[in-house]
Design a protein around this motif. Structure first.
Motif, PDB file in Angstrom:
ATOM      1  N   ALA A  84       2.181  10.041  -2.153  1.00 11.69           N
ATOM      2  CA  ALA A  84       2.546   8.623  -2.275  1.00 11.69           C
ATOM      3  C   ALA A  84       2.949   8.030  -0.938  1.00 11.69           C
ATOM      4  N   ASN A  85       3.563   8.843  -0.092  1.00 15.59           N
ATOM      5  CA  ASN A  85       4.027   8.347   1.198  1.00 15.59           C
ATOM      6  C   ASN A  85       2.964   8.414   2.282  1.00 15.59           C
ATOM      7  N   THR A  87      -0.361   7.606   1.480  1.00  9.17           N
ATOM      8  CA  THR A  87      -1.383   6.629   1.112  1.00  9.17           C
ATOM      9  C   THR A  87      -0.980   5.254   1.613  1.00  9.17           C
ATOM     10  N   GLY A  90       2.154   3.453   0.500  1.00 10.11           N
ATOM     11  CA  GLY A  90       3.441   3.980   0.918  1.00 10.11           C
ATOM     12  C   GLY A  90       3.983   3.330   2.173  1.00 10.11           C
ATOM     13  N   SER A 116       9.018   8.633  -3.756  1.00  9.42           N
ATOM     14  CA  SER A 116       8.275   7.453  -3.307  1.00  9.42           C
ATOM     15  C   SER A 116       9.032   6.866  -2.125  1.00  9.42           C
ATOM     16  N   ARG A 299       5.182   1.658  -9.358  1.00  9.27           N
ATOM     17  CA  ARG A 299       4.699   2.668  -8.409  1.00  9.27           C
ATOM     18  C   ARG A 299       5.715   3.788  -8.206  1.00  9.27           C
ATOM     19  N   ASP A 300       6.979   3.524  -8.545  1.00 10.05           N
ATOM     20  CA  ASP A 300       8.047   4.508  -8.331  1.00 10.05           C
ATOM     21  C   ASP A 300       8.352   5.314  -9.585  1.00 10.05           C
TER      22      ASP A 300
END
Length: 317
Positions: A84-85, A87, A90, A116, A299-300
């Motif tokens: 996630a971080n 992409t 992120g 996230s 998203r989180d």
């Protein structure tokens, strides 16, 4: 057939840690990257020819190795968080506002890390702000991270007491008529906070903290007139607090105290004519020195993929 990119890991134990039990971590990476991930000897390979996927794979493996060197186990949750971080959504690398916020519960218990970028920023803010708001839908980790940080403070003796509170929105039955003492009356309302604590440290540790009054529970209405010093206070389900209750709560804070306020603006149980004290306080205090407002969204959500899809469906209704 796609070309393969390989990453050589000379340490076979490190390779086994990255792959996980029965290569489960590789299956997680395959699902995230949409490409086959496998091993050959001491080499970790990705079957992909596009540069973007290759860079993402390299970043994932580098992040996992760095995490292992930092003492953080290579779990599927960590892989999802690293992805996630890395992409574009992120907006940051895995070391920026992410792994530097990790901590281990005193006593060698659970290691806590954000999954996230927004969670990482919230955890960083917990260490630097006196009043922290965490606003977001169910499953975004706002209660879990608040409890984890507060428990860490208590167990490391940085602060003396953890106070758990929430508004009691009664549904046809007055709190005074419920059986038991005050703690027994309010305990069901605070069950999510206890679930979080018991996932972080053994039940015996929680019970010991209660017996020594290092953990205290109280309905929000019972906070009036108190002055809270050297403690962490968590107000959960804050969307159900009225304006008057929120002002009363915020003015309880004393020296070396921190308040963490968590809530979901979309799930208020207040009567139709009553306005939420959470929404009012955020609008009034955002930007004030010492106040953090952390907004989490779909998203989180870390509870499950299904919960994320449910929240997104309601948001687009």
């Amino acid at each position: 057939m796609d070309e393969s990119i390989g990453i050589v890991l000379d340490d076979t134990r490190r390779l086994a840690d990255v792959c996980g039990s029965n290569d489960y971590n590789l299956a997680v990476m395959e699902k995230l990257l949409g490409r086959r991930v496998f091993t050959r000897g001491n080499e970790l390979l990705l079957e992909a020819s596009d540069d973007g996927t290759r860079r993402l794979f390299q970043g994932l493996v580098d992040g996992l190795i760095q995490s292992l060197e930092d003492g953080l186990p290579a779990t599927p949750d960590l892989i999802i968080a690293l992805h996630a971080n890395l992409t574009p959504e992120g907006e940051a690398g895995c070391r920026d506002g992410f792994l530097d916020t990790c901590f281990q519960m005193p006593g060698g218990y659970t290691k806590v890390f954000p999954r996230s970028r927004a969670q990482g920023l919230f955890m960083r803010g917990l260490a630097t702000h006196e009043l922290c708001f965490a606003i977001g839908p169910a499953g975004t980790g706002k209660t879990y991270l608040a409890v984890a940080w507060a428990l860490h403070e208590i167990l490391s003796k940085s602060r003396k007491k953890l106070i758990l509170t929430r508004p009691v929105v009664e549904a046809g039955e007055s709190l005074g008529f419920l059986p038991g003492d005050l703690a027994q009356k309010i305990s069901p309302y605070l069950r999510p906070l206890y679930d979080a604590m018991e996932s972080l440290v053994p039940f015996e540790t929680v019970r010991r903290l209660e017996e020594t009054r290092a953990i205290e529970i109280a309905p929000l209405a019972y906070m009036r007139g108190r002055s809270l010093a050297n403690c962490v206070v968590i107000l959960d389900e804050a969307q159900n607090a009225t304006r008057e209750q929120m002002k009363m709560f915020l003015t309880r804070l004393g020296e070396n105290s921190k308040a963490i306020i968590a809530g979901d603006m979309t799930q208020t149980d207040l009567p139709r004519k009553a306005s939420s004290g959470l929404a009012h306080a955020v609008g009034l205090l955002e930007g004030v020195e010492g106040v953090l407002v952390s907004r989490l969204d779909a998203r989180d959500i870390v509870r499950s993929g299904l919960v994320r899809r449910i929240i997104e469906a309601y948001e687009h209704e």
